[in-house]
Write a protein that holds these residues in place. Structure first.
Motif, PDB file in Angstrom:
ATOM      1  N   LEU A 176       1.461  10.925  -2.546  1.00 36.99           N
ATOM      2  CA  LEU A 176       1.740  12.320  -2.912  1.00 36.99           C
ATOM      3  C   LEU A 176       3.196  12.696  -2.622  1.00 36.99           C
ATOM      4  O   LEU A 176       3.575  13.848  -2.759  1.00 36.99           O
ATOM      5  N   GLY A 177       3.992  11.722  -2.128  1.00 39.74           N
ATOM      6  CA  GLY A 177       5.420  11.992  -1.954  1.00 39.74           C
ATOM      7  C   GLY A 177       5.913  12.007  -0.519  1.00 39.74           C
ATOM      8  O   GLY A 177       7.101  12.207  -0.270  1.00 39.74           O
ATOM      9  N   VAL A 178       5.020  11.819   0.434  1.00 46.08           N
ATOM     10  CA  VAL A 178       5.402  11.854   1.846  1.00 46.08           C
ATOM     11  C   VAL A 178       6.157  10.576   2.224  1.00 46.08           C
ATOM     12  O   VAL A 178       5.782   9.486   1.795  1.00 46.08           O
ATOM     13  N   ASP A 179       7.216  10.708   3.028  1.00 44.05           N
ATOM     14  CA  ASP A 179       7.920   9.530   3.553  1.00 44.05           C
ATOM     15  C   ASP A 179       7.299   9.110   4.877  1.00 44.05           C
ATOM     16  O   ASP A 179       7.237   9.906   5.817  1.00 44.05           O
ATOM     17  N   ILE A 180       6.859   7.853   4.947  1.00 48.79           N
ATOM     18  CA  ILE A 180       6.326   7.302   6.196  1.00 48.79           C
ATOM     19  C   ILE A 180       7.440   6.454   6.796  1.00 48.79           C
ATOM     20  O   ILE A 180       7.800   5.421   6.232  1.00 48.79           O
ATOM     21  N   ILE A 181       8.005   6.896   7.914  1.00 50.77           N
ATOM     22  CA  ILE A 181       9.187   6.218   8.458  1.00 50.77           C
ATOM     23  C   ILE A 181       8.851   5.625   9.821  1.00 50.77           C
ATOM     24  O   ILE A 181       8.605   6.355  10.792  1.00 50.77           O
ATOM     25  N   GLN A 182       8.800   4.306   9.866  1.00 54.10           N
ATOM     26  CA  GLN A 182       8.454   3.622  11.110  1.00 54.10           C
ATOM     27  C   GLN A 182       9.730   3.269  11.884  1.00 54.10           C
ATOM     28  O   GLN A 182      10.827   3.354  11.361  1.00 54.10           O
ATOM     29  N   ASN A 183       9.559   2.859  13.128  1.00 60.20           N
ATOM     30  CA  ASN A 183      10.696   2.531  14.012  1.00 60.20           C
ATOM     31  C   ASN A 183      11.699   3.666  14.089  1.00 60.20           C
ATOM     32  O   ASN A 183      12.903   3.450  14.139  1.00 60.20           O
ATOM     33  N   CYS A 184      11.199   4.871  14.087  1.00 62.34           N
ATOM     34  CA  CYS A 184      12.062   6.049  14.146  1.00 62.34           C
ATOM     35  C   CYS A 184      11.574   6.934  15.293  1.00 62.34           C
ATOM     36  O   CYS A 184      10.546   7.587  15.186  1.00 62.34           O
ATOM     37  N   GLU A 185      12.320   6.914  16.390  1.00 66.09           N
ATOM     38  CA  GLU A 185      11.900   7.650  17.587  1.00 66.09           C
ATOM     39  C   GLU A 185      12.608   8.992  17.676  1.00 66.09           C
ATOM     40  O   GLU A 185      13.832   9.060  17.589  1.00 66.09           O
ATOM     41  N   VAL A 186      11.834  10.032  17.870  1.00 66.07           N
ATOM     42  CA  VAL A 186      12.424  11.351  18.078  1.00 66.07           C
ATOM     43  C   VAL A 186      12.912  11.435  19.519  1.00 66.07           C
ATOM     44  O   VAL A 186      12.152  11.223  20.458  1.00 66.07           O
ATOM     45  N   THR A 187      14.226  11.743  19.659  1.00 63.80           N
ATOM     46  CA  THR A 187      14.823  11.769  20.998  1.00 63.80           C
ATOM     47  C   THR A 187      15.273  13.170  21.394  1.00 63.80           C
ATOM     48  O   THR A 187      15.790  13.378  22.480  1.00 63.80           O
ATOM     49  N   GLY A 188      15.124  14.127  20.478  1.00 63.87           N
ATOM     50  CA  GLY A 188      15.508  15.493  20.802  1.00 63.87           C
ATOM     51  C   GLY A 188      15.176  16.416  19.642  1.00 63.87           C
ATOM     52  O   GLY A 188      14.846  15.954  18.540  1.00 63.87           O
ATOM     53  N   PHE A 189      15.220  17.721  19.908  1.00 58.17           N
ATOM     54  CA  PHE A 189      14.983  18.701  18.861  1.00 58.17           C
ATOM     55  C   PHE A 189      16.247  19.529  18.663  1.00 58.17           C
ATOM     56  O   PHE A 189      16.863  19.966  19.629  1.00 58.17           O
ATOM     57  N   THR A 190      16.652  19.713  17.424  1.00 58.87           N
ATOM     58  CA  THR A 190      17.794  20.565  17.130  1.00 58.87           C
ATOM     59  C   THR A 190      17.294  22.006  17.097  1.00 58.87           C
ATOM     60  O   THR A 190      16.318  22.300  16.403  1.00 58.87           O
ATOM     61  N   VAL A 245       7.920  15.916   2.936  1.00 59.76           N
ATOM     62  CA  VAL A 245       7.424  15.758   4.300  1.00 59.76           C
ATOM     63  C   VAL A 245       7.748  14.352   4.785  1.00 59.76           C
ATOM     64  O   VAL A 245       7.674  13.395   4.008  1.00 59.76           O
ATOM     65  N   ALA A 246       8.116  14.230   6.073  1.00 57.44           N
ATOM     66  CA  ALA A 246       8.274  12.887   6.654  1.00 57.44           C
ATOM     67  C   ALA A 246       7.400  12.773   7.895  1.00 57.44           C
ATOM     68  O   ALA A 246       7.257  13.717   8.664  1.00 57.44           O
ATOM     69  N   VAL A 247       6.801  11.597   8.064  1.00 56.56           N
ATOM     70  CA  VAL A 247       6.128  11.249   9.315  1.00 56.56           C
ATOM     71  C   VAL A 247       7.052  10.283  10.048  1.00 56.56           C
ATOM     72  O   VAL A 247       7.403   9.237   9.500  1.00 56.56           O
ATOM     73  N   LEU A 248       7.471  10.648  11.248  1.00 60.11           N
ATOM     74  CA  LEU A 248       8.361   9.776  12.023  1.00 60.11           C
ATOM     75  C   LEU A 248       7.554   9.080  13.112  1.00 60.11           C
ATOM     76  O   LEU A 248       6.928   9.730  13.947  1.00 60.11           O
ATOM     77  N   GLU A 249       7.560   7.769  13.089  1.00 63.89           N
ATOM     78  CA  GLU A 249       6.787   6.988  14.061  1.00 63.89           C
ATOM     79  C   GLU A 249       7.739   6.061  14.820  1.00 63.89           C
ATOM     80  O   GLU A 249       8.450   5.273  14.228  1.00 63.89           O
ATOM     81  N   ARG A 250       7.653   6.185  16.119  1.00 64.32           N
ATOM     82  CA  ARG A 250       8.507   5.411  17.025  1.00 64.32           C
ATOM     83  C   ARG A 250       8.280   3.902  16.893  1.00 64.32           C
ATOM     84  O   ARG A 250       9.210   3.109  16.941  1.00 64.32           O
ATOM     85  N   GLY A 251       7.044   3.500  16.750  1.00 64.70           N
ATOM     86  CA  GLY A 251       6.726   2.078  16.601  1.00 64.70           C
ATOM     87  C   GLY A 251       6.214   1.823  15.199  1.00 64.70           C
ATOM     88  O   GLY A 251       6.915   2.047  14.215  1.00 64.70           O
ATOM     89  N   TRP A 252       4.979   1.367  15.096  1.00 62.35           N
ATOM     90  CA  TRP A 252       4.364   1.189  13.787  1.00 62.35           C
ATOM     91  C   TRP A 252       3.178   2.137  13.692  1.00 62.35           C
ATOM     92  O   TRP A 252       2.596   2.494  14.721  1.00 62.35           O
ATOM     93  N   ILE A 253       2.839   2.541  12.458  1.00 56.69           N
ATOM     94  CA  ILE A 253       1.787   3.545  12.331  1.00 56.69           C
ATOM     95  C   ILE A 253       0.458   2.976  12.821  1.00 56.69           C
ATOM     96  O   ILE A 253       0.152   1.803  12.625  1.00 56.69           O
ATOM     97  N   ALA A 280       0.824  -1.208   0.000  1.00 62.48           N
ATOM     98  CA  ALA A 280       0.000   0.000   0.000  1.00 62.48           C
ATOM     99  C   ALA A 280       0.862   1.263   0.000  1.00 62.48           C
ATOM    100  O   ALA A 280       0.476   2.290  -0.516  1.00 62.48           O
ATOM    101  N   TRP A 281       2.024   1.191   0.638  1.00 66.42           N
ATOM    102  CA  TRP A 281       2.973   2.315   0.534  1.00 66.42           C
ATOM    103  C   TRP A 281       4.373   1.753   0.735  1.00 66.42           C
ATOM    104  O   TRP A 281       4.549   0.741   1.425  1.00 66.42           O
ATOM    105  N   PRO A 282       5.367   2.386   0.116  1.00 66.70           N
ATOM    106  CA  PRO A 282       6.737   1.874   0.229  1.00 66.70           C
ATOM    107  C   PRO A 282       7.364   2.232   1.571  1.00 66.70           C
ATOM    108  O   PRO A 282       7.015   3.237   2.172  1.00 66.70           O
ATOM    109  N   GLU A 283       8.261   1.390   2.042  1.00 67.67           N
ATOM    110  CA  GLU A 283       9.025   1.739   3.239  1.00 67.67           C
ATOM    111  C   GLU A 283      10.018   2.827   2.887  1.00 67.67           C
ATOM    112  O   GLU A 283      10.649   2.778   1.837  1.00 67.67           O
ATOM    113  N   ALA A 284      10.164   3.803   3.769  1.00 68.04           N
ATOM    114  CA  ALA A 284      11.064   4.919   3.448  1.00 68.04           C
ATOM    115  C   ALA A 284      12.187   5.003   4.465  1.00 68.04           C
ATOM    116  O   ALA A 284      12.025   4.663   5.629  1.00 68.04           O
ATOM    117  N   LYS A 285      13.359   5.430   3.981  1.00 68.95           N
ATOM    118  CA  LYS A 285      14.493   5.751   4.860  1.00 68.95           C
ATOM    119  C   LYS A 285      14.571   7.264   4.963  1.00 68.95           C
ATOM    120  O   LYS A 285      14.280   7.965   4.001  1.00 68.95           O
TER     121      LYS A 285
END
Ligand code: FAD
Ligand code: ZN
Lengths: 417, 88
Positions: A199-213, A61-69, A24-29
């Motif tokens: 539409l071009g958005v990267d859906i990135i799973q297993n990616c946990e935000v640990t801080g803000f630059t 645009v990227a959606v960063l999800e710590r676990g699975w969407i 349904a959608w490709p895995e993105a890095k």
């Protein structure tokens, strides 16, 4: 190429051994930089990404999800959608959302199984009757469908209710919003993810935000377990974890995280074709398309990040259900779970700027933000794209906790807080 | 179900208790700014981890007391009286 879902593609699959389906959608890095990063791949985060691309043509645009969407509250909720709130600000917000839901399957080319089977609220006392008249009238004043129900009308809409003279919890009447109902929660997450990705958005799973630059006090990117990623703007849609993320960015929120639990029974033949909510017992239920009774509880009223509900509440909610529906006594429960919900004092969401420039947030939906996913995404996307609040979200800013202009929907949020 | 050590009665089931939220919030002076009032009334650390919080043994002795509890594991580390300052 992504498949277009239709009766025709099903038929084609039937004739060709269903070998033509693609993911349904490709895995993105993660790329090194994006125009916008959305933290949290629940319904609100995914809808935000979709509307950024669709309404504002911002596709880097990227959606960063710590676990699975959809693994957070979006996949743990009891899937009720409705717009029966009390105040004009909330009515506008939630009805906009319900209207988007009404067209969402076609818009996303994904069957979200919206079922507008109606919602019946039960009145158990004279006071409930008075409060519900006020509530239903307020809805009508705000242009939203609502009908008061007599005791007999409730009995015919909700078979199985104990209407006997000796009922433990007597039902005196109630009201209904007929456009309310349920939708498939996973499909909402997957539908938005697939459409956003297309539409071009990267859906990135297993990616946990640990801080803000941050640079000169502005957020210019995020730190993650997959490395640093730069961003023009960042939006947070992390529900129960909103305070944790705010803490990483250096500010606090008026949010407390609580466990909210639900459970489902073994599947049954169709017996309940509406959603029933009994504020008096704290229980609400509906029957899923698989036949399970989906039962929601009140909050576990102590701060928690544990995603499991305590037995004390399970017990009291089942007692409530059995008082209403004695015939369910021999039902077996199959699963019980909890999600961590982000509760604020006025039970209304927060959608807009944070004290940190470049960082935006959508949170505070607490026990009731599944119904708000389309409008939450729509309005957060607007803020991220334009830097301005969407008019619908204007009353729902963080500042209201300082000015005192709360939108207190505790009574209409449906669950005892 | 959590088992909570009431400061008077000892270990009892969670549903005998009411949680009163974060402990040791300090009420600001009457002429505090709107911002400080908002911080006091509404804004919370809401930690994922150890939390100092007040509980009342509502269905038992009625006593209020403080707990240090982990909000992810629900483990209770310390119990102390309302008037005591938080343990280090
Ligand atoms: C039992 C239960 C029943 C409910 N019933 C209803 C209902 O009937 N109707 C209704 O309208 N609402 C209901 N709700 C509320 C509704 O589920 C939520 O308000 C809504 O799903 C919130 O969506 P979200 O996208 O904001 O959050 P979520 O779906 O929780 O998504 C947030 C995501 O952020 C991710 N995340 C967190 N921290 C990080 C990080 N550091 N880095 C990257 N990702 C991170 C999480 O893993 C999670 O996937 C219910 C909730 C529960 C728990
Ligand atoms: Zn006691």
């Amino acid at each position: 190429m992504r498949n277009h879902y239709s009766a025709w593609s099903l038929l084609r699959g039937a004739l060709t051994g269903h070998r033509h389906w693609s993911p349904a959608w490709p895995e993105a890095k993660p790329k090194p930089a994006y125009d916008v990063i959305v933290v949290g791949g629940g319904g609100h985060g995914l809808a935000t990404a979709y509307y950024l691309a669709k309404n504002h043509r911002i596709t880097n645009v990227a959606v960063l999800e710590r676990g699975w969407i959809g693994g957070g509250n979006t996949g743990r909720n009891t899937t009720i959608v409705r717009s029966n709130y009390l105040y004009p600000e909330s009515s506008r917000l939630y009805d906009f959302s319900l209207k988007l839901y009404e067209g969402l399957s076609a818009e996303l080319n994904f069957n979200i199984m919206l079922s507008q089977r109606g919602l019946v609220l039960l009145a158990h006392s004279r006071h409930d009757l008075d409060a519900m008249s006020r509530w239903a009238n307020a809805m009508r004043m705000n242009g939203i469908d609502a009908d008061l129900l007599s005791r007999e009308e409730v009995a015919s809409l909700v078979p199985g209710l104990d209407m006997s003279p000796g009922a433990r919890v007597p039902v005196l009447g109630g009201f209904t919003q007929r456009r309310a109902g349920t939708a498939r929660h996973d499909a909402v997450a997957w539908g938005y993810a697939r459409a956003a990705s297309q539409l071009g958005v990267d859906i990135i799973q297993n990616c946990e935000v640990t801080g803000f630059t941050q640079q000169a006090g502005h957020v210019v990117g995020v730190e993650t377990n997959l490395g640093s990623i730069r961003a023009g703007r960042v939006g947070i849609a992390a529900a129960g974890h909103s305070s944790v993320l705010a803490g990483l960015a250096g500010f606090r929120l008026p949010v407390t995280s609580y466990g909210l639990q639900a459970l489902v029974s073994e599947p049954l033949k169709p017996l309940l074709d509406t959603v029933v909510l009994s504020p008096g017992t704290g229980a609400y239920l509906s029957q899923s398309d698989k036949g399970e009774l989906v039962i929601g509880a009140m909050l576990d009223l102590f701060p928690s990040y544990a995603q499991r509900g305590s037995f004390a509440i399970t017990q009291s909610i089942l007692a409530g259900v059995l008082a209403l529906f004695p015939a369910y006594a021999r039902l077996k429960m199959l699963r019980q779970w909890a999600g961590i919900v982000d509760v604020v004092h006025d039970s209304s969401p927060i959608i807009g700027r944070t004290p940190v420039p470049g960082l935006y947030i959508n949170c505070g939906w607490g026990t009731g933000g599944f119904k708000g996913i389309p409008v939450g995404g729509w309005t957060l996307a607007h803020a991220l794209a334009t830097g301005e609040n969407h008019p619908l979200a204007e009353p729902f800013q963080l500042e209201r906790f300082q000015t005192g202009r709360l939108v207190d929907e505790a009574a209409a949020s449906g669950i005892a807080h | 179900m959590m088992r909570i050590p009431c400061i008077v009665c000892g270990l009892r089931d969670e549903n005998e208790f009411t949680c009163g939220g974060t402990s040791h919030l300090v009420r600001p002076a009457i002429d505090a700014s709107d911002r400080d009032w908002a911080e006091y009334l509404f804004f919370r650390d809401n930690p994922k981890g150890l939390h100092h919080e007040r509980w009342r043994h509502t269905q038992g002795c009625g006593q209020w007391f403080n707990l240090v509890r982990h909000t992810l594991t629900h483990e209770i580390l310390t119990v102390y009286a309302m008037t005591e300052s938080p343990p280090r």
